[in-house]
Design a protein around this motif. Structure first.
Motif, short mmCIF file in Angstrom:
data_model
loop_
_atom_site.label_atom_id
_atom_site.label_comp_id
_atom_site.label_asym_id
_atom_site.label_seq_id
_atom_site.Cartn_x
_atom_site.Cartn_y
_atom_site.Cartn_z
N ALA A 171 20.24 83.45 25.83
CA ALA A 171 21.03 82.69 24.87
C ALA A 171 21.55 81.37 25.46
O ALA A 171 22.74 81.12 25.38
CB ALA A 171 22.18 83.56 24.37
N PRO A 172 20.64 80.53 26.00
CA PRO A 172 19.19 80.71 26.08
C PRO A 172 18.72 81.04 27.50
O PRO A 172 19.49 80.95 28.46
CB PRO A 172 18.69 79.32 25.70
CG PRO A 172 19.70 78.41 26.36
CD PRO A 172 21.02 79.12 26.26
N ILE A 210 13.59 78.84 25.87
CA ILE A 210 13.18 77.44 25.95
C ILE A 210 12.23 77.32 27.13
O ILE A 210 12.64 77.40 28.29
CB ILE A 210 14.41 76.53 26.11
CG1 ILE A 210 15.37 76.71 24.93
CG2 ILE A 210 13.98 75.07 26.23
CD1 ILE A 210 16.69 76.00 25.08
N GLY A 211 10.95 77.17 26.84
CA GLY A 211 9.91 77.22 27.89
C GLY A 211 9.45 78.65 28.08
O GLY A 211 10.25 79.51 28.39
N LEU A 225 14.41 82.69 18.10
CA LEU A 225 13.99 81.29 18.11
C LEU A 225 13.40 80.98 19.48
O LEU A 225 14.05 81.23 20.49
CB LEU A 225 15.18 80.37 17.84
CG LEU A 225 14.96 78.87 18.03
CD1 LEU A 225 13.92 78.34 17.05
CD2 LEU A 225 16.27 78.10 17.88
N ASP A 226 12.19 80.45 19.51
CA ASP A 226 11.56 79.99 20.74
C ASP A 226 11.25 78.51 20.61
O ASP A 226 10.80 78.04 19.55
CB ASP A 226 10.28 80.76 21.03
CG ASP A 226 10.53 82.12 21.66
OD1 ASP A 226 11.71 82.50 21.81
OD2 ASP A 226 9.55 82.82 21.99
N ILE A 227 11.49 77.77 21.70
CA ILE A 227 11.20 76.34 21.77
C ILE A 227 10.30 76.14 22.98
O ILE A 227 10.75 76.28 24.13
CB ILE A 227 12.51 75.53 21.88
CG1 ILE A 227 13.42 75.83 20.67
CG2 ILE A 227 12.22 74.04 21.98
CD1 ILE A 227 14.83 75.31 20.82
N VAL A 228 9.02 75.83 22.76
CA VAL A 228 8.02 75.96 23.82
C VAL A 228 6.96 74.87 23.74
O VAL A 228 6.92 74.07 22.81
CB VAL A 228 7.34 77.36 23.74
CG1 VAL A 228 8.36 78.47 23.97
CG2 VAL A 228 6.64 77.56 22.39
#
Length: 446
Positions: free
Chosen positions: A325-326, A293-294, A268-271
């Motif tokens: 993680a993360p 994340i980023g 999972l990537d949040i970018v």
């Protein structure tokens, strides 16, 4: 009401007072079931549940409701990849609920189905072997008819085939205990208000990784495709999912040019300025680079990410992972009540990166003999972090103090500079292993 075969036609059906029209292309095997609000027991129907008020950053502002307001025309049950993508495309941004029944596979025909004519992996290995090509020149200038050019073309075919774009105001939910998506990359990109629940994601295999001779001292293989990516989107809730490498762990991957032929990217990537995300009660397991994340320290990325990337992670199980993680850049990230179970391959959990403001509280860590609590935190850039009330193997540990004592060249600053308020219930860290073990992951949604 269900369609037995559709042959590329547009089918309209009436259900009660509602009407459904679905544009279905090449979906002979698709079963499309439509249910209207009259058939739902709203208080108990998990497909219409919304993120509770105060439950992490995803609840901020307008909150996250997904497709809870979907009418009869926009509730689907899908059983294959073609049907899933057709349901996503139908109805634009009107609220929709997509129920996934069983395991659907975006790569059911195997990697050879994506290869363009002329692509030959053995020819690729022969041409770009370090002993002949060297380690000083990357492959970006290789022409289209070269082994690298044919690899690029094949990769483009796979990219188009396995990515699924999720529109705004959508809920995607697995039915029962064995629902999942294999070999696919869920793209939550540039939209608002998405819910993803009760699915097992088996990491997609990149069928055509690229060899980069200039990556490190000995070159490396680079792959694409996260199981899910939240890219520039807002109000996203990922809940009770399982992310795993499944039948293709890194240990099963071959070695070429002395390096693992890496076919996995992230789980999972949040970018890219994504914001207001809650990830709760998920299992992340059997993976290397897990959750980012980023995605960059660059100033061009910083302009997009500063003031965004607000993410909450709670009651997740992070099991048998290597790192991330993360890993966090820029964001205000709240990580509480998660259970981390490590093995000998463990590198770190919390990556403290560029301008990050990470708060990690009341988590539980189960570390094997020989793995120090000092490695839980990893400093990539100068940024303050809060790490309070965490347990390691059942005992309280000041993660910052032990890190600074054992790894003085990476001294961390204490105090992230903000206090999370969007938490509905915080468990004692002593209770976390049991609570998370009983409740996290797909098939456990109640």
């Amino acid at each position: 009401m269900s369609t037995q075969e559709c042959h590329g036609r547009v089918i309209g059906s009436a259900v009660g007072r509602g009407r459904v029209a679905a544009a279905l292309v090449g979906c002979t095997a698709l079963v499309l079931t439509v249910t209207g609000p009259a058939a739902q027991a709203h208080g108990r129907d998990t497909a219409r549940q919304t993120l509770a008020a105060g439950d992490g950053w995803g609840s901020y502002g307008t909150g996250t409701t997904g497709g809870s307001a979907a009418d009869a025309a926009h509730v689907y049950t899908v059983t294959d990849w073609a049907g899933f993508r057709a349901a996503l495309a139908d109805g634009g941004t009107a609220p929709k609920i997509i129920k996934v029944k069983g395991a659907i596979d975006a790569n059911a025909d195997g990697c050879d189905s994506f290869a363009v004519p002329g692509y030959d992996f053995d020819a690729y290995l022969e041409k770009y072997a370090p002993e002949t090509w060297g380690l000083d020149t990357d492959l970006t200038a290789e022409p289209d008819d070269s082994p690298e050019g044919l690899r690029r073309a094949s990769a483009a075919v796979q990219d188009a085939a396995i990515k699924a774009n999720v529109p705004a105001n959508t809920t995607i939910i697995g039915v029962g205990r064995n629902a999942g998506i294999k070999g696919a990359s869920l793209q939550i990109k540039g939209v608002d208000n998405v819910i993803v629940r009760n699915l097992t994601f088996e990491s997609p295999l990149d069928c055509f990784p690229q060899w980069d001779p200039t990556d490190g001292d000995t070159g490396n293989w680079n792959s694409e495709y996260d199981s899910a990516v939240v890219y520039g989107s807002t109000h996203v809730w990922l809940d009770h999912n399982t992310f795993t490498d499944g039948d293709h762990p890194d240990s099963s991957l071959p070695v070429h040019f002395g390096m693992t032929y890496q076919q996995h990217d992230g789980e999972l990537d949040i970018v890219k300025g994504a914001d207001y995300v809650t990830a709760s009660w998920n299992v992340f397991t059997e993976h290397d680079k897990t959750l980012m994340i980023g995605n960059s320290d660059s100033e061009s990325t910083a302009v997009i990410d500063r003031g965004h990337l607000k993410v909450t992670l709670h009651h997740n199980l992070f099991s048998h992972l290597v790192e991330r993680a993360p890993r966090v850049r820029f964001g205000q990230v709240d990580v509480y009540n998660n259970h981390y179970v490590a093995d000998a391959s463990y590198a770190y959990s919390f990556g403290v990166g560029m301008e990050s403001q990470l708060v990690a509280e009341k988590n539980a860590f189960t570390l094997p003999s020989g793995v120090s609590a000092a490695t839980v935190l990893k400093k990539w850039k100068e940024a303050p972090v809060t790490a309070d009330g965490n347990l390691v193997n059942g005992r309280p540990v000041d993660l910052i103090a032990v890190h600074n004592a054992e790894i003085p060249e990476e001294t961390l600053q204490s105090g992230a500079g903000w206090t999370p308020t969007l938490r509905t219930h915080v468990d004692s860290p002593k209770a976390v292993p049991g609570v998370v073990g009983r409740g996290a992951g797909s098939g456990k949604l109640r």
